[in-house]
Design a protein around this motif. Structure first.
Motif, PDB file in Angstrom:
ATOM      1  N   GLU A 567       0.822  -1.208   0.000  1.00  0.00           N
ATOM      2  CA  GLU A 567       0.000   0.000   0.000  1.00  0.00           C
ATOM      3  C   GLU A 567       0.855   1.257   0.000  1.00  0.00           C
ATOM      4  OE1 GLU A 567      -3.042   0.052  -0.485  1.00  0.00           O
ATOM      5  OE2 GLU A 567      -3.766  -1.958   0.032  1.00  0.00           O
ATOM      6  N   SER A 568       0.334   2.295  -0.633  1.00  0.00           N
ATOM      7  CA  SER A 568       1.013   3.589  -0.663  1.00  0.00           C
ATOM      8  C   SER A 568       1.052   4.194   0.735  1.00  0.00           C
ATOM      9  CB  SER A 568       0.270   4.542  -1.607  1.00  0.00           C
ATOM     10  OG  SER A 568       0.722   5.870  -1.449  1.00  0.00           O
ATOM     11  N   PRO A 569       2.119   4.919   1.073  1.00  0.00           N
ATOM     12  CA  PRO A 569       2.138   5.620   2.359  1.00  0.00           C
ATOM     13  C   PRO A 569       1.111   6.747   2.426  1.00  0.00           C
ATOM     14  CG  PRO A 569       4.041   6.232   1.032  1.00  0.00           C
ATOM     15  CD  PRO A 569       3.378   5.084   0.331  1.00  0.00           C
ATOM     16  N   VAL A 570       0.567   7.136   1.266  1.00  0.00           N
ATOM     17  CA  VAL A 570      -0.468   8.172   1.205  1.00  0.00           C
ATOM     18  C   VAL A 570      -1.710   7.549   0.592  1.00  0.00           C
ATOM     19  CG1 VAL A 570      -1.122  10.432   0.319  1.00  0.00           C
ATOM     20  CG2 VAL A 570       1.261   9.965   0.899  1.00  0.00           C
ATOM     21  N   GLY A 571      -2.751   7.322   1.398  1.00  0.00           N
ATOM     22  CA  GLY A 571      -3.987   6.783   0.885  1.00  0.00           C
ATOM     23  C   GLY A 571      -4.788   7.834   0.145  1.00  0.00           C
ATOM     24  N   VAL A 572      -5.655   7.376  -0.774  1.00  0.00           N
ATOM     25  CA  VAL A 572      -6.494   8.302  -1.528  1.00  0.00           C
ATOM     26  C   VAL A 572      -7.330   9.173  -0.608  1.00  0.00           C
ATOM     27  CG1 VAL A 572      -8.468   8.397  -3.097  1.00  0.00           C
ATOM     28  CG2 VAL A 572      -6.566   6.860  -3.590  1.00  0.00           C
ATOM     29  N   ASP A 573      -7.787   8.600   0.511  1.00  0.00           N
ATOM     30  CA  ASP A 573      -8.643   9.351   1.436  1.00  0.00           C
ATOM     31  C   ASP A 573      -7.863  10.046   2.540  1.00  0.00           C
ATOM     32  OD1 ASP A 573      -7.884   6.991   2.554  1.00  0.00           O
ATOM     33  OD2 ASP A 573      -9.890   6.344   3.156  1.00  0.00           O
ATOM     34  N   ASP A 574      -6.517  10.076   2.432  1.00  0.00           N
ATOM     35  CA  ASP A 574      -5.701  10.755   3.444  1.00  0.00           C
ATOM     36  C   ASP A 574      -5.553  12.252   3.183  1.00  0.00           C
ATOM     37  OD1 ASP A 574      -5.261   8.440   4.859  1.00  0.00           O
ATOM     38  OD2 ASP A 574      -3.340   7.993   3.906  1.00  0.00           O
ATOM     39  N   LEU A 575      -5.805  12.680   1.959  1.00  0.00           N
ATOM     40  CA  LEU A 575      -5.636  14.092   1.633  1.00  0.00           C
ATOM     41  C   LEU A 575      -6.673  14.929   2.374  1.00  0.00           C
ATOM     42  CD1 LEU A 575      -4.121  12.629  -0.719  1.00  0.00           C
ATOM     43  CD2 LEU A 575      -4.772  14.566  -2.159  1.00  0.00           C
ATOM     44  N   PRO A 576      -6.306  16.100   2.869  1.00  0.00           N
ATOM     45  CA  PRO A 576      -7.284  16.943   3.579  1.00  0.00           C
ATOM     46  C   PRO A 576      -8.444  17.324   2.680  1.00  0.00           C
ATOM     47  CG  PRO A 576      -5.279  18.179   3.060  1.00  0.00           C
ATOM     48  CD  PRO A 576      -4.980  16.753   2.768  1.00  0.00           C
ATOM     49  N   ALA A 577      -9.651  17.289   3.239  1.00  0.00           N
ATOM     50  CA  ALA A 577     -10.852  17.609   2.464  1.00  0.00           C
ATOM     51  C   ALA A 577     -10.905  19.109   2.179  1.00  0.00           C
ATOM     52  CB  ALA A 577     -12.097  17.172   3.217  1.00  0.00           C
ATOM     53  N   PRO A 578     -11.163  19.502   0.942  1.00  0.00           N
ATOM     54  CA  PRO A 578     -11.267  20.934   0.618  1.00  0.00           C
ATOM     55  C   PRO A 578     -12.595  21.505   1.098  1.00  0.00           C
ATOM     56  CG  PRO A 578     -11.775  19.617  -1.309  1.00  0.00           C
ATOM     57  CD  PRO A 578     -11.376  18.640  -0.240  1.00  0.00           C
TER      58      PRO A 578
END
Length: 622
Positions: A567-578
């Motif tokens: 798995e990526s260290p950055v998940g698709v849902d890890d980005l802060p919500a705009p």
């Protein structure tokens, strides 16, 4: 140091950082890497990215435009014409003018060698003299009979040709599966694309400390490996959007959905069931079958830049020709004179009159109106035609596969997707429209959060030997795990986890390697297979897919497929919500990377993971 995802499209190149910053710059067709570097400079300044996860269209464009290398094919005596004979089926049953694409290797460059090996390696016909390759050839594809089962002769031929200085693609490395036509064409496609892709990826290599490239199967591989297997990159960008779209749909209560990615040049749709995008072991690109692991994405030539015109009979046609980024739609103010879907969206009021696209500045509504009028078309007419084409594309991945779209969500993204999604969802009576956060750059988001992945496949020597097939599956899991750990070197494995049938996990101090095994099975005498997790499940799967089963018939295992991933260290849902706002239609929601059209009778509500969920009035969540 930071991680960046990038997606090079036909019109724009999109970039996203792990902390949620985005950049959208016009693509540079002559040198796609230049747009990537421009985007990195906008986001990071003088800072060097630690990891660049990249989706590329170089392989796709080279194949579609027939701008690849000059290839020679070395094959077993008597099989030089396999790539031209093909399957003897017609592209269009009743269209006498329909033709297949010309083979990528002309007849005079198809060279033969005497040889035969049995499945157990026994030499039936000794390997003859290896032919001399003409100087005009840029790359060589080697595909010998039955080398998916016994590659000994193919390895010898490939090694000799490499020793002579040729760029060689061997079928036992590219597509070790039976069916000579598909295996030969896939190997030829790989050889055809490799020189251009290798040059491009080598030039991009210093854009970050580590460059990873997205494959058609929605996994990342090191740039060096991607350069050797460019046939695996034909859905490089679209796969990222499907991956992120599936996550957004599931987060909002829709594990079953259709992803709808409308960019500047094309529209890509993919069915998602149970939160998992539908896979495909083979897909057709530019008329050629490519047997590489892939998501089952259906693509049509309809995007924001698709040009509208009247044909010789006076009918309105939209696409597949696109204005691209240069000169682009008329409203871009870059010299475009022909009307596009984006011009129609602007004139129809779906794009605000004062909108400014990244890198372009304010749009020119007067130029859009002039272009439409000059072509004798209307904005409403253009939108109706392009919507009809995209509606049909969604039917292809749902209705034609026995799936009722009325219970599914439509996940809309790409620069133009949220402008057209509600009309499509209403026409198909779909449950809702989900517009994920950062919808305009969602493919880059998916690429950023994609796993490091290895895919392997092997033909089975004895199709009736199920135990041997399962053993082969275990061997391939170990091989795939070894390759993964070499790409992301951790300390030695310290724990093995049983994750259920067909699944194995290996945990290290730094990484957890997941793997999945599938078996291509069929009833004896059948010509096509179904992929199942265990040969014993084939009867049930056959009944579900085809409406019947024959438990008295022997089951054959034709091939074993393994995928392994970290798995990526950055998940698709890890980005802060705009920050986003809801609205009741008719309304236009202009965002940094896309524009959302909420028609009359629809309402947009804030959903999970920063998404907007659009429903018809009266169907809102209580």
């Amino acid at each position: 140091m930071t991680r960046v995802g990038s997606d090079t499209g036909g019109t724009f190149t999109d970039l996203v950082t792990a902390d949620g910053r985005i950049a959208k710059v016009p693509s540079t067709r002559d040198d796609p890497g230049r747009a990537v570097r421009d985007g990195l400079a906008l986001l990071l300044g003088d800072e060097q990215a630690e990891t660049l996860a990249h989706g590329t269209t170089v392989a796709t464009n080279a194949l579609l435009e027939r701008k690849g290398a000059r290839v020679a094919l070395v094959t077993t005596a008597g099989f030089a014409d396999v790539i031209e004979i093909a399957r003897q089926d017609r592209p269009a049953l009743y269209d006498q003018s329909a033709t297949r694409p010309e083979p990528l290797v002309p007849r005079h460059l198809r060279l033969e060698v005497d040889e035969r090996l049995a499945a157990d390696g026994t030499e039936l016909v000794p390997l003859g003299e290896i032919p001399v390759i003409p100087d005009v050839v840029d790359a060589v594809a080697v595909c010998l009979l039955h080398s998916d089962l016994e590659p000994g002769h193919e390895w010898v031929v490939g090694a000799e040709l490499e020793f002579r200085g040729h760029d060689v693609s061997c079928s036992c490395d590219v597509s070790p599966e039976f069916r000579e036509y598909e295996r030969t064409v896939t190997t030829v496609v790989n050889a055809y694309l490799r020189p251009a892709c290798r040059t491009y990826l080598r030039d991009l290599d210093d854009a970050a400390d580590r460059v990873l490239v997205m494959t058609s199967a929605a996994g990342l591989v090191p740039a060096r490996r991607a350069a050797e297997r460019p046939a695996a990159l034909l859905l490089s960008g679209p796969a990222g959007g499907v991956l992120a779209g599936a996550v957004a749909a599931a987060a909002n209560g829709f594990p079953d959905a259709v992803t709808f990615d409308m960019g500047g040049t094309s529209t890509d749709v993919c069915l998602v069931l149970g939160g998992t995008p539908e896979p495909a072991a083979e897909r057709e690109v530019a008329g050629f079958p490519v047997r590489m692991p892939s998501l089952d994405v259906h693509t049509i030539g309809a995007g924001g830049g698709s040009i509208a015109h009247l044909d010789d009979g006076g009918a309105l046609v939209v696409g597949p020709e696109s204005a691209g980024a240069e000169p682009g739609p008329a409203c871009y103010g870059r010299g475009g004179r022909r009307p596009t879907v984006t011009d129609a969206d602007l004139v129809a009021g779906r794009i605000p009159a004062d909108a400014a696209f990244p890198g372009l500045g304010p749009l020119d509504r007067d130029a859009a109106e002039t272009a439409l009028a000059a072509a004798g078309v209307t904005a409403d007419g253009v939108l109706a035609v392009v919507d009809a084409a995209m509606e049909e594309a969604i039917r292809v991945v749902t209705v034609e596969r026995g799936v009722d779209p009325s219970g599914l969500a439509l996940v809309a993204f790409g620069g133009a997707g949220p402008l057209h999604a509600c009309a499509l969802a209403e026409a198909l009576d779909m449950a809702a429209v989900v517009v994920p956060a950062r919808a305009g750059v969602l493919s880059a988001v998916g690429i950023l959060g994609a796993p490091l992945r290895v895919d392997l496949v092997r033909s089975v020597v004895d199709p009736r030997d199920h135990a041997g097939a399962r053993l082969l599956g275990h061997e391939l899991v170990q091989e795939a795990t070894t390759q993964l750990l070499a790409q992301a070197p951790p300390p030695p494995a310290d724990r093995h986890d049983d994750l259920g049938a067909g699944l194995v996990g290996v945990t290290t101090a730094e990484h957890r390697v997941h793997s999945d095994v599938a078996f291509d099975c069929r009833y004896a005498g059948q010509s096509h297979e179904l992929a199942v997790r265990h040969p014993g499940r084939f009867h049930r799967e056959h009944r579900l897919r085809n409406g019947y089963e024959r438990p008295e018939h022997p089951v054959e295992v034709i091939a074993v497929r393994v995928k392994a991933w970290i798995e990526s260290p950055v998940g698709v849902d890890d980005l802060p919500a705009p920050d986003r706002v809801g609205a009741v239609g008719p309304a236009v929601l202009a965002e940094e990377d896309c524009t959302i059209w909420v028609p009359d009778g629809w309402v947009a509500e804030l959903g999970a993971a920063g998404a907007l969920v659009l429903r018809r009035v009266g169907q809102e969540r209580s």
